[in-house]
Design a protein around this motif. Structure first.
Motif, short mmCIF file in Angstrom:
data_model
loop_
_atom_site.label_atom_id
_atom_site.label_comp_id
_atom_site.label_asym_id
_atom_site.label_seq_id
_atom_site.Cartn_x
_atom_site.Cartn_y
_atom_site.Cartn_z
N ALA A 43 73.89 86.05 47.72
CA ALA A 43 72.88 85.00 47.62
C ALA A 43 72.23 84.73 48.97
CB ALA A 43 73.51 83.73 47.06
N LEU A 44 73.03 84.69 50.04
CA LEU A 44 72.47 84.49 51.38
C LEU A 44 71.51 85.64 51.73
CD1 LEU A 44 75.50 83.33 53.58
CD2 LEU A 44 73.60 81.94 52.73
N GLY A 45 71.92 86.86 51.44
CA GLY A 45 71.09 88.01 51.76
C GLY A 45 69.80 88.03 50.97
N GLU A 46 69.90 87.68 49.68
CA GLU A 46 68.71 87.70 48.83
C GLU A 46 67.71 86.63 49.25
OE1 GLU A 46 66.43 89.44 45.89
OE2 GLU A 46 68.38 90.08 46.68
N ARG A 47 68.23 85.47 49.63
CA ARG A 47 67.33 84.39 50.05
C ARG A 47 66.69 84.71 51.41
NH1 ARG A 47 67.77 79.20 52.69
NH2 ARG A 47 66.35 77.69 51.72
N TRP A 48 67.34 85.54 52.19
CA TRP A 48 66.84 85.90 53.52
C TRP A 48 65.82 87.04 53.44
CZ3 TRP A 48 69.89 89.30 57.41
CH2 TRP A 48 69.26 89.32 58.66
N ARG A 49 66.19 88.12 52.76
CA ARG A 49 65.36 89.32 52.81
C ARG A 49 65.14 89.98 51.45
NH1 ARG A 49 67.02 92.24 58.56
NH2 ARG A 49 65.77 90.82 59.84
N GLY A 50 65.34 89.25 50.38
CA GLY A 50 65.17 89.83 49.05
C GLY A 50 64.07 89.17 48.27
N SER A 51 64.12 89.32 46.94
CA SER A 51 63.08 88.75 46.08
C SER A 51 63.20 87.24 45.98
CB SER A 51 63.18 89.38 44.68
OG SER A 51 64.40 89.03 44.06
N GLY A 52 64.33 86.68 46.42
CA GLY A 52 64.50 85.23 46.40
C GLY A 52 64.22 84.59 47.75
N ALA A 53 63.46 85.26 48.59
CA ALA A 53 63.20 84.75 49.94
C ALA A 53 62.63 83.34 49.89
CB ALA A 53 62.24 85.68 50.68
N GLY A 54 63.32 82.41 50.55
CA GLY A 54 62.84 81.05 50.65
C GLY A 54 63.10 80.17 49.45
N VAL A 55 63.74 80.69 48.39
CA VAL A 55 64.01 79.90 47.19
C VAL A 55 65.26 79.06 47.43
CG1 VAL A 55 64.55 79.96 44.73
CG2 VAL A 55 62.91 81.59 45.69
N ASP A 56 65.16 77.76 47.24
CA ASP A 56 66.29 76.86 47.53
C ASP A 56 67.31 76.80 46.39
OD1 ASP A 56 65.43 76.23 50.06
OD2 ASP A 56 64.42 74.38 49.46
N ASP A 57 66.83 76.91 45.16
CA ASP A 57 67.72 76.83 43.99
C ASP A 57 67.78 78.21 43.36
OD1 ASP A 57 68.33 73.86 43.83
OD2 ASP A 57 66.14 73.86 43.93
N LEU A 58 68.80 78.96 43.77
CA LEU A 58 68.86 80.40 43.50
C LEU A 58 70.25 80.79 43.04
CD1 LEU A 58 67.43 83.25 43.98
CD2 LEU A 58 68.55 83.21 46.22
#
Length: 396
Positions: free
Chosen positions: A207-222
């Motif tokens: 989840a940390l990786g996806e929010r950083w450099r994946g399709s969930g970049a910047g999404v807070d509720d993931l």
């Protein structure tokens, strides 16, 4: 009520240094003027902080471009702009993905760029702790060798395991499989190399990786679902990881009790099981999940039926997550993600029938590197939060 104590000069210096370093990390090159604008500090304070960070080894000053020299007779007035950049090779971090059968270590610089990678295999799932630690250690040392650096340059290591880990880095060993990962890795690598090892659940790191450099970049509720052999979820709420009391938030064992699901088997496991039970071209006890998806892409009816069944199963799983967590986005991640793109239309179509709060569903572009990417981010977070306490290794 006691009045708040006045800020000390030492505290102010620390706050100023953190603010300056945070901005320099966020950009390729920072000028003194930009640092003044972003931090609210005076020019004298900015320069004093930068010179201190240069002495510590965290940043470097760049040469002034020729056009900024302010030579006599030129139309440019005043002092040339001083420019600073992060010293990205002042130290390195490790991201380690420790599974049941294999482990992968990735070395990254302070910008998060991977510069070395290596993997190792465990001869069996249930091996002595010392042997498991040895395989992980060798993979780390080979990755560092590939990066052209050495263990003394490592500032922190993030490590993901397929077991719950609480906020203090302790493994929840209440199930036999989870207990296999409770091998004392943090203490062992500290003893061997002096490393700070940040142990975390692999889905949480995904989840940390996806929010950083994946399709969930910047999404807070993931929510990120690692969906290969077994399902596991990393949950972020308002931008922070959820752990629960013992670190078991996101464990999917409850699916055994969900009608229409019945187990926490992942996409790869289901594809193999249902293929082996059928009579199409993929029907074989050794057929890979990849082969099932390839057959479906070629139009094989039996493989297409399997994908429809998996889509419905995953829609039900995601609906349960959506019903009690209500994320903005759910990402299917891990080595199976590339194939899972074929499931998205079916999942998206079915979700509104299973939940009143369907999230956006996507697949991760990070592939089987998703856990190491998150482990690198976890290690960088530690380094950035503790930069002023860390002693950088001397330059070669």
């Amino acid at each position: 009520m006691k009045p708040h104590a006045a800020a000390t000069p030492q505290l102010l210096r620390r706050v100023n240094a953190q603010a300056v370093l945070a901005f320099i990390r966020s950009t390729d090159v920072a000028t003194g003027t930009e640092l003044m604008d972003r931090t609210g500090l005076t020019r004298a304070s900015v320069i004093a902080v930068c010179e201190d960070l240069i002495r510590r080894g965290w940043i470097r000053e760049l040469d002034t471009p020729r056009g900024d020299q302010g030579a006599p007779g030129s139309p440019r007035k005043g002092r040339p702009a001083r420019r600073f950049e992060l010293n990205r090779e002042a130290g390195f971090v490790l991201g380690i993905d420790i599974g049941a059968a294999t482990t992968t270590a990735a070395v990254a610089d302070l910008r998060g760029t991977v510069v070395g990678r290596a993997s190792g295999s465990f001869r069996a799932t249930d091996i002595p702790a010392e042997e498991r630690i040895g395989v992980v250690d060798r993979a780390c040392r080979r990755a560092l060798e590939a990066a052209g650096t050495d263990p003394g340059k490592v500032l922190a290591a993030g490590a993901g395991i397929a077991a719950p880990v609480d906020r203090d880095g302790n493994v929840l060993a209440s199930q036999h499989f989870w207990s296999l990962f409770d091998v004392g890795l943090r203490f062992a690598l500290k003893e061997l190399h002096g490393w700070t090892v940040l142990l975390e659940n692999d889905a949480n790191l995904a989840a940390l990786g996806e929010r950083w450099r994946g399709s969930g970049a910047g999404v807070d509720d993931l929510v990120v679902l690692l969906a290969g052999e077994r399902l596991g979820a990393g949950v972020m709420e308002s931008g922070r990881l959820l752990h629960g009391r013992g670190g078991a938030a996101g464990e999917m064992g409850y699916l055994d009790m969900v009608e229409g699901v019945g187990s926490s088997d992942g996409i790869a496991a289901l594809a193999r099981q249902w293929s082996a039970a059928g009579d199409g071209p993929s029907a074989s006890g050794t057929a890979s999940a990849r082969r099932v998806f390839e057959d479906a892409a070629a139009g094989d009816p039996a493989a297409l039926e399997i994908l429809d069944r998996i889509s419905e199963r995953m829609a039900r799983v995601i609906a349960t997550v959506a019903s009690f967590i209500n994320p903005e986005q759910v990402v299917i991640g891990g080595a199976v993600a590339e194939s899972a793109s074929a499931l998205l239309p079916g999942i998206t179509a079915l979700l509104p029938g299973f939940t009143a709060t369907p999230p956006r569903v996507s697949v991760s572009p990070l592939g089987d590197a998703i856990v190491t990417v998150g482990a690198i981010r976890h290690a960088l977070d530690f380094v950035e939060a503790n930069a002023l306490e860390l002693e950088l290794p001397a330059p070669a």
